[in-house]
Design an enzyme around this catalytic site. Structure first.
Site, PDB file in Angstrom:
ATOM      1  N   GLU A   1       0.827  -1.207   0.000  1.00 41.65           N
ATOM      2  CA  GLU A   1       0.000   0.000   0.000  1.00 41.65           C
ATOM      3  C   GLU A   1       0.863   1.259   0.000  1.00 41.65           C
ATOM      4  O   GLU A   1       0.567   2.234  -0.694  1.00 41.65           O
ATOM      5  CB  GLU A   1      -0.928   0.004   1.220  1.00 41.65           C
ATOM      6  CG  GLU A   1      -2.072  -0.976   1.128  1.00 41.65           C
ATOM      7  CD  GLU A   1      -3.025  -0.656  -0.008  1.00 41.65           C
ATOM      8  OE1 GLU A   1      -3.346   0.537  -0.203  1.00 41.65           O
ATOM      9  OE2 GLU A   1      -3.438  -1.584  -0.711  1.00 41.65           O
TER      10      GLU A   1
ATOM     11  N   CYS B   1     -11.568   1.825 -15.255  1.00 41.58           N
ATOM     12  CA  CYS B   1     -11.989   3.222 -15.068  1.00 41.58           C
ATOM     13  C   CYS B   1     -10.757   4.121 -15.021  1.00 41.58           C
ATOM     14  O   CYS B   1     -10.497   4.828 -14.045  1.00 41.58           O
ATOM     15  CB  CYS B   1     -12.816   3.355 -13.794  1.00 41.58           C
ATOM     16  SG  CYS B   1     -13.710   4.910 -13.649  1.00 41.58           S
TER      17      CYS B   1
ATOM     18  N   CYS C   1     -15.366   1.852 -20.725  1.00 37.85           N
ATOM     19  CA  CYS C   1     -16.717   1.784 -20.170  1.00 37.85           C
ATOM     20  C   CYS C   1     -17.481   0.537 -20.626  1.00 37.85           C
ATOM     21  O   CYS C   1     -18.297  -0.002 -19.872  1.00 37.85           O
ATOM     22  CB  CYS C   1     -17.500   3.043 -20.543  1.00 37.85           C
ATOM     23  SG  CYS C   1     -16.843   4.542 -19.758  1.00 37.85           S
TER      24      CYS C   1
ATOM     25  N   CYS D   1     -16.880  -2.268 -18.300  1.00 40.99           N
ATOM     26  CA  CYS D   1     -17.071  -1.969 -16.879  1.00 40.99           C
ATOM     27  C   CYS D   1     -18.358  -2.615 -16.357  1.00 40.99           C
ATOM     28  O   CYS D   1     -19.421  -2.493 -16.977  1.00 40.99           O
ATOM     29  CB  CYS D   1     -17.132  -0.460 -16.671  1.00 40.99           C
ATOM     30  SG  CYS D   1     -17.386   0.023 -14.940  1.00 40.99           S
TER      31      CYS D   1
ATOM     32  N   CYS E   1     -23.691   3.940 -13.745  1.00 40.16           N
ATOM     33  CA  CYS E   1     -22.699   5.012 -13.606  1.00 40.16           C
ATOM     34  C   CYS E   1     -23.267   6.327 -14.147  1.00 40.16           C
ATOM     35  O   CYS E   1     -23.654   6.414 -15.317  1.00 40.16           O
ATOM     36  CB  CYS E   1     -21.425   4.639 -14.353  1.00 40.16           C
ATOM     37  SG  CYS E   1     -20.171   5.941 -14.364  1.00 40.16           S
TER      38      CYS E   1
END
Length: 355
Positions: A40, A195, A202, A205, A211
């Site tokens: 992370e 994204c 798209c 997705c 969305c």
């Protein structure tokens, strides 16, 4: 709020998500919190493809949190060298030491205690607890901000406090009570691979039907861009003092500012100042200007003019000390060096010295 996002996202993740990243290895169904934490921190402002070799090298050298805590700072910075944003590495090192001092050598499972460690904010703490322990905490890194901004059609730059507050509320509401680790990885994967910032995919997705940005044809406008500004430019002359054996004089930078704590080349404002400074460190005959280059930081551009002093002889009065040392080439891999300095030195190492 509807749980449509998580319900649509998790089946996509099962089929198309990333399941073989090196920090995802699990024992008894749980990922190692140290490896999750390290990934992370490395992934902040850095892409996965860039991070993987650094992560593998780092965990090979320092496989556990106590190993990191016990390492000296030079070793940690050397392993980090090239990733940039070196304050992340120093915070990582200090946080590991605090874990040994206060938490029996482990990352705490309490959110407040975890978020209080250096370099671990709300999103990183949530990611560690969700992925390593399956606890229900939201995350809000750059990829997640982009997904939620488009999904809900949220106006305003995500870095603004009012917008970020709204995004945290959305992130918390969407985080499911089950499969939290998978959901956390899924929404990060969606932002990283589908994204995308420009030219989002798209049609691929799983959230395309719900969305708002897709519905309104606003994927190119959301998230709202940060107000632009021109990066200021600074200039420096770097001194490359090299003796007859190929050793180079390096200087440890101070505890604050750019490249703080790293070993770097001495610097001066211009060539005249460089000559004066070089003569305080060594006996030398002449200098050879090397090809200038530019290094771009997040907040300014640095024009660097290297000046090579070959065949330098160290002044007896300038002994090796904590902040100024002559280093042979075989020692460079173990030093925390700024990426452009390492590149410069390695390029010179393949060229013959001037007589």
């Amino acid at each position: 709020m509807s749980s449509t996002l998580a319900a649509d996202l998790l089946p996509w993740f099962d089929r198309h998500g990333r399941h073989d990243l090196p920090w995802q290895a699990a024992t008894d169904g749980r990922r190692d919190a140290y490896r999750v934490w390290l990934s992370e921190v490395m992934l902040q402002q850095t892409q996965v493809a860039t991070v993987i070799p650094y992560f593998l090298r780092f965990t090979d050298a320092l496989p556990t949190l106590p190993d990191l805590a016990a390492a000296d700072e030079d070793r940690v910075l050397a392993l980090w060298s090239g990733l940039g944003y070196y304050r992340r590495a120093r915070f990582l090192h200090r946080a590991a030491q605090l874990c040994v001092e206060r938490h029996d050598g482990e990352l705490p499972r309490d959110f407040d205690a975890l978020a209080a460690l250096p370099g671990i904010g709300r999103s990183t703490a949530g990611a560690i607890l969700a992925q390593a322990h399956g606890l229900r905490f939201p995350i809000l890194d750059g990829n997640v901000k982009r997904v939620l901004t488009r999904y809900h059609g949220i106006e305003g730059h995500p870095g603004q406090s009012a917008v970020e507050k709204q995004l945290w509320e959305r992130a918390k509401a969407h985080t499911p009570h089950e499969r939290v680790a998978d959901y956390t990885q899924a929404i990060m994967d969606l932002g990283a691979t589908v994204c995308a910032r420009s030219r989002p995919l798209c049609l691929a997705c799983p959230l395309t039907e719900t969305c708002v940005a897709r519905r309104d044809g606003r994927t190119a406008q959301l998230p709202t861009a940060k107000p632009g500004r021109t990066l200021p430019t600074r200039a420096t002359t770097m001194l490359v003092l090299r003796d007859a054996q190929g050793c180079v004089l390096l200087e440890r930078r101070g505890p604050t500012g750019v490249w703080s704590g790293l070993w770097s080349l001495p610097e001066a404002a211009d060539h005249d100042a460089a000559w004066r400074l070089a003569q305080t460190h060594a006996q030398l005959d002449d200098a050879q200007p090397l090809t200038p280059f530019v290094h771009v930081f997040s907040h300014y551009r640095l024009n660097i003019e290297p000046l090579l002093f070959d065949g330098a002889t160290a002044h007896p009065a300038i002994a090796d000390n904590a902040g100024l040392r002559w280093y042979a080439r075989d020692a460079w891999p173990d030093l925390g060096l700024p990426a452009p300095v390492r590149t410069l030195l390695e390029s010179l190492a393949h060229e013959p010295q001037r007589s």
